[in-house]
Design a protein around this motif. Structure first.
Motif, PDB file in Angstrom:
ATOM      1  N   UNK A 152       0.820  -1.210   0.000  1.00  0.00           N
ATOM      2  CA  UNK A 152       0.000   0.000   0.000  1.00  0.00           C
ATOM      3  C   UNK A 152       0.852   1.258   0.000  1.00  0.00           C
ATOM      4  N   UNK A 153       1.887   1.287   0.839  1.00  0.00           N
ATOM      5  CA  UNK A 153       2.764   2.461   0.892  1.00  0.00           C
ATOM      6  C   UNK A 153       3.489   2.656  -0.441  1.00  0.00           C
ATOM      7  N   UNK A 154       3.985   1.545  -1.016  1.00  0.00           N
ATOM      8  CA  UNK A 154       4.722   1.632  -2.276  1.00  0.00           C
ATOM      9  C   UNK A 154       3.826   2.126  -3.411  1.00  0.00           C
ATOM     10  N   UNK A 155       2.564   1.706  -3.416  1.00  0.00           N
ATOM     11  CA  UNK A 155       1.631   2.145  -4.459  1.00  0.00           C
ATOM     12  C   UNK A 155       1.355   3.637  -4.329  1.00  0.00           C
ATOM     13  N   UNK A 156       1.091   4.121  -3.135  1.00  0.00           N
ATOM     14  CA  UNK A 156       0.820   5.542  -2.934  1.00  0.00           C
ATOM     15  C   UNK A 156       2.022   6.403  -3.280  1.00  0.00           C
ATOM     16  N   UNK A 157       3.221   5.867  -3.077  1.00  0.00           N
ATOM     17  CA  UNK A 157       4.443   6.610  -3.405  1.00  0.00           C
ATOM     18  C   UNK A 157       4.747   6.609  -4.901  1.00  0.00           C
ATOM     19  N   UNK A 158       4.455   5.480  -5.589  1.00  0.00           N
ATOM     20  CA  UNK A 158       4.910   5.335  -6.964  1.00  0.00           C
ATOM     21  C   UNK A 158       3.878   5.516  -8.044  1.00  0.00           C
ATOM     22  N   UNK A 159       2.578   5.514  -7.691  1.00  0.00           N
ATOM     23  CA  UNK A 159       1.523   5.634  -8.694  1.00  0.00           C
ATOM     24  C   UNK A 159       1.155   7.105  -8.910  1.00  0.00           C
ATOM     25  N   UNK A 160       0.366   7.395  -9.945  1.00  0.00           N
ATOM     26  CA  UNK A 160      -0.004   8.791 -10.217  1.00  0.00           C
ATOM     27  C   UNK A 160      -0.696   9.456  -9.033  1.00  0.00           C
ATOM     28  N   UNK A 161      -0.519  10.768  -8.935  1.00  0.00           N
ATOM     29  CA  UNK A 161      -1.203  11.534  -7.892  1.00  0.00           C
ATOM     30  C   UNK A 161      -2.702  11.324  -8.013  1.00  0.00           C
ATOM     31  N   UNK A 162      -3.361  11.170  -6.865  1.00  0.00           N
ATOM     32  CA  UNK A 162      -4.794  10.928  -6.867  1.00  0.00           C
ATOM     33  C   UNK A 162      -5.167   9.468  -6.730  1.00  0.00           C
ATOM     34  N   UNK A 176      -6.985 -10.788   5.025  1.00  0.00           N
ATOM     35  CA  UNK A 176      -6.730 -11.284   3.680  1.00  0.00           C
ATOM     36  C   UNK A 176      -5.400 -10.786   3.147  1.00  0.00           C
ATOM     37  N   UNK A 177      -5.263 -10.746   1.818  1.00  0.00           N
ATOM     38  CA  UNK A 177      -4.002 -10.242   1.246  1.00  0.00           C
ATOM     39  C   UNK A 177      -4.233  -9.546  -0.092  1.00  0.00           C
ATOM     40  N   UNK A 178      -5.388  -8.856  -0.221  1.00  0.00           N
ATOM     41  CA  UNK A 178      -5.712  -8.184  -1.477  1.00  0.00           C
ATOM     42  C   UNK A 178      -5.811  -6.675  -1.272  1.00  0.00           C
ATOM     43  N   UNK A 179      -5.384  -5.935  -2.295  1.00  0.00           N
ATOM     44  CA  UNK A 179      -5.523  -4.483  -2.308  1.00  0.00           C
ATOM     45  C   UNK A 179      -6.302  -4.061  -3.548  1.00  0.00           C
ATOM     46  N   UNK A 180      -7.214  -3.115  -3.379  1.00  0.00           N
ATOM     47  CA  UNK A 180      -7.976  -2.540  -4.486  1.00  0.00           C
ATOM     48  C   UNK A 180      -7.440  -1.139  -4.730  1.00  0.00           C
ATOM     49  N   UNK A 181      -6.947  -0.922  -5.920  1.00  0.00           N
ATOM     50  CA  UNK A 181      -6.263   0.321  -6.264  1.00  0.00           C
ATOM     51  C   UNK A 181      -7.125   1.093  -7.261  1.00  0.00           C
ATOM     52  N   UNK A 182      -7.484   2.331  -6.896  1.00  0.00           N
ATOM     53  CA  UNK A 182      -8.253   3.199  -7.787  1.00  0.00           C
ATOM     54  C   UNK A 182      -7.347   4.330  -8.265  1.00  0.00           C
ATOM     55  N   UNK A 183      -7.121   4.365  -9.575  1.00  0.00           N
ATOM     56  CA  UNK A 183      -6.225   5.352 -10.182  1.00  0.00           C
ATOM     57  C   UNK A 183      -7.029   6.475 -10.816  1.00  0.00           C
ATOM     58  N   UNK A 218       6.123  -3.249  -8.249  1.00  0.00           N
ATOM     59  CA  UNK A 218       5.174  -2.179  -7.895  1.00  0.00           C
ATOM     60  C   UNK A 218       5.644  -0.856  -8.484  1.00  0.00           C
ATOM     61  N   UNK A 219       6.939  -0.605  -8.401  1.00  0.00           N
ATOM     62  CA  UNK A 219       7.492   0.636  -8.954  1.00  0.00           C
ATOM     63  C   UNK A 219       7.282   0.702 -10.473  1.00  0.00           C
ATOM     64  N   UNK A 220       7.479  -0.434 -11.133  1.00  0.00           N
ATOM     65  CA  UNK A 220       7.279  -0.486 -12.585  1.00  0.00           C
ATOM     66  C   UNK A 220       5.822  -0.224 -12.945  1.00  0.00           C
ATOM     67  N   UNK A 221       4.889  -0.823 -12.185  1.00  0.00           N
ATOM     68  CA  UNK A 221       3.466  -0.579 -12.430  1.00  0.00           C
ATOM     69  C   UNK A 221       3.131   0.901 -12.293  1.00  0.00           C
TER      70      UNK A 221
END
Length: 478
Positions: free
Chosen positions: A388-398, A407-414, A466-469
């Motif tokens: 979760x931290x890596x996604x918030x740091x590396x994905x587009x703003x917002x 569990x072990x699932x994350x739902x990511x809204x871009x 995650x960084x590549x995504x």
């Protein structure tokens, strides 16, 4: 069997035989170092003479595909350069029917050298493989003929007794005689739906929901009625109640504990309300509890089944997320639909595999399951937090990320500019599998969402993926 036509355009018979054997080699049926069928076997299989068979092998040798060994026959020759890259199944495009999209995702998950964020499957290093292998071998030695015979429904009595004990931790008092074992939770869901619905019936499901549920509904010609889900508390019961006043609903499927993909967890009082709401209208509730044993806290939530006084709740689960996905051991507590589910099982797969049932029962009986769950829950909690931290740091703003409590699932809204299918294709080209949001609804929703599985232990390889995504998603923003 090669054709024996005398047409001038027909290849010589020995070349037809050679081509057939060459295809077996190309397809990986016969691999480097393996012995080919004998000359006599080739004569029998293809209905040709010994001289034709000999000529076929001479032809294969000239192509560099086989080599003779003194008094041993012919063997498949290793390729001259590198290893032989065997063809996999044709890739199904991420388009068309839900079944096609489902198949496409799993094509990517099972591919070699892929970071498998796409499948909700525990990493192999997260499973008690050594202990399970020991128990499986031990059960095979001691089961005798029982180990190779059908374990007809309701299934292993030893396993059902252990499951009955586990159900008590979810607040449900269930006798072993009320349980039917299944080939995983997917079969459990299908058997329940077969027992309580007929083609054309309407089934209420939360949205977004696990695409496997939608696929089963599609396969059984059932209509899905999508009820919005809250990211924290699951299915919106206020919406369901309004819908029930105006529309026919023949069954309901809910995932109260750590729903797939949101990771939402329904409070106990909401579970009790859901059961009462459906009981009032005699609507069966199929409870999918496959992640129920994986809370990040110390307390397991009560199952909806624990509030069931009328037998309308059909409880489904499996050991695929906690012990062994490949063992395909699940179960159902079907309530008043016991006999209908049992008959559906007999006509679907007849029986559950005996030895995996016994191995899982042995694991539970040895008393280490709760200790194992505590350790794996902590690992999944850490995986989810890091991802979760890596996604918030590396994905587009917002970008936003769900905050599951188990569990072990994350739902990511871009951001809306990011198309999940395009991201899926670009990620797969980089050796990364994801589950695009399109899969989690029958309508065109969640096009800028993805589900990420955190089932593998966190590592530099996972962090890089995650960084590549994130970088690929940012490219779509330009």
């Amino acid at each position: 069997m090669p054709a024996s036509s005398s047409s001038e355009t027909q290849q010589p018979l020995y070349k037809q035989v050679a081509d057939t054997l060459a295809k077996l080699i190309a397809d990986g049926v016969l691999r480097a170092g393996e012995r080919t069928p004998s000359l006599r076997a080739v004569c029998d299989q293809h209905g040709v003479s010994m001289s034709t068979a000999v000529q076929a092998f001479v032809e294969l040798e000239s192509r560099g595909l086989v080599e003779p060994r003194h008094k041993s026959g012919f063997f498949v020759k290793a390729p001259a350069k590198g290893r032989l890259d065997l063809p996999g199944p044709p890739r199904v495009p991420m388009s068309g029917s839900l079944g096609n999209r489902h198949a496409s995702l799993f094509d990517a998950v099972v591919a070699g050298n892929v970071v498998a964020f796409g499948g909700a499957v525990p990493g192999a290093d997260m499973l008690p493989t050594v202990k399970l292998n020991r128990l499986l071998a031990e059960k095979a030695r001691h089961a005798g003929t029982r180990g190779v015979m059908y374990d007809l429904p309701p299934g292993s009595e030893m396993l059902r007794r252990q499951i009955s004990k586990r159900m008590m931790k979810a607040g449900a008092v269930v006798a072993p005689a009320e349980i039917i074992t299944t080939c995983g939770a997917t079969e459990a869901l299908m058997l329940c739906l077969r027992a309580v619905t007929k083609p054309g019936d309407v089934v209420a499901v939360e949205t977004p929901t696990y695409f496997g549920i939608l696929h089963v509904l599609e396969a059984l010609a059932l209509r899905a009625l999508e009820i919005p889900a809250d990211a924290q508390h699951g299915m919106r019961l206020d919406v369901l109640e309004r819908v029930l006043k105006t529309q026919r609903v023949d069954a309901c499927i809910a995932v109260p504990s750590f729903s797939n993909p949101l990771g939402a967890s329904m409070p106990d009082e909401a579970r009790q309300r859901l059961v009462a709401l459906l009981r009032k209208r005699e609507i069966p509730l199929i409870e999918d509890d496959v992640f129920g044993e994986l809370p990040f806290g110390t307390k397991r939530a009560r199952a909806c089944k624990s509030f069931d006084e009328s037998g309308l709740v059909l409880f489904c689960s499996s050991f695929s997320k906690t012990l062994a996905p490949g063992y395909r051991v699940g179960w159902i507590v079907p309530g008043r639909y016991y006999h209908a589910v049992r008959m559906a099982k007999l006509t679907h797969t007849l029986a559950t595999a005996t030895l995996p049932e016994l191995a899982v029962a042995g694991f539970l009986a040895e008393g280490g399951y709760d200790h194992w769950l505590r350790s794996v829950r902590a690992a999944y909690k850490e995986n989810v937090a890091r991802a979760g931290r890596a996604i918030l740091e590396g994905f587009p703003a917002g970008t936003t990320v769900s905050v599951p409590q188990g569990g072990f699932l994350l739902w990511v809204t871009m951001p809306p500019k990011v198309d999940a299918i395009e991201l899926y294709d670009r990620a797969l080209a980089k050796g990364i599998s994801i589950a695009p949001g399109h899969l989690f609804s029958l309508e065109q929703r969640y096009t800028n969402c993805i589900r990420i599985s955190c089932g593998e232990r966190w590592s530099p390889r996972i962090e890089d993926a995650v960084r590549t995504l994130g970088a690929l998603a940012k490219q779509q923003m330009k």
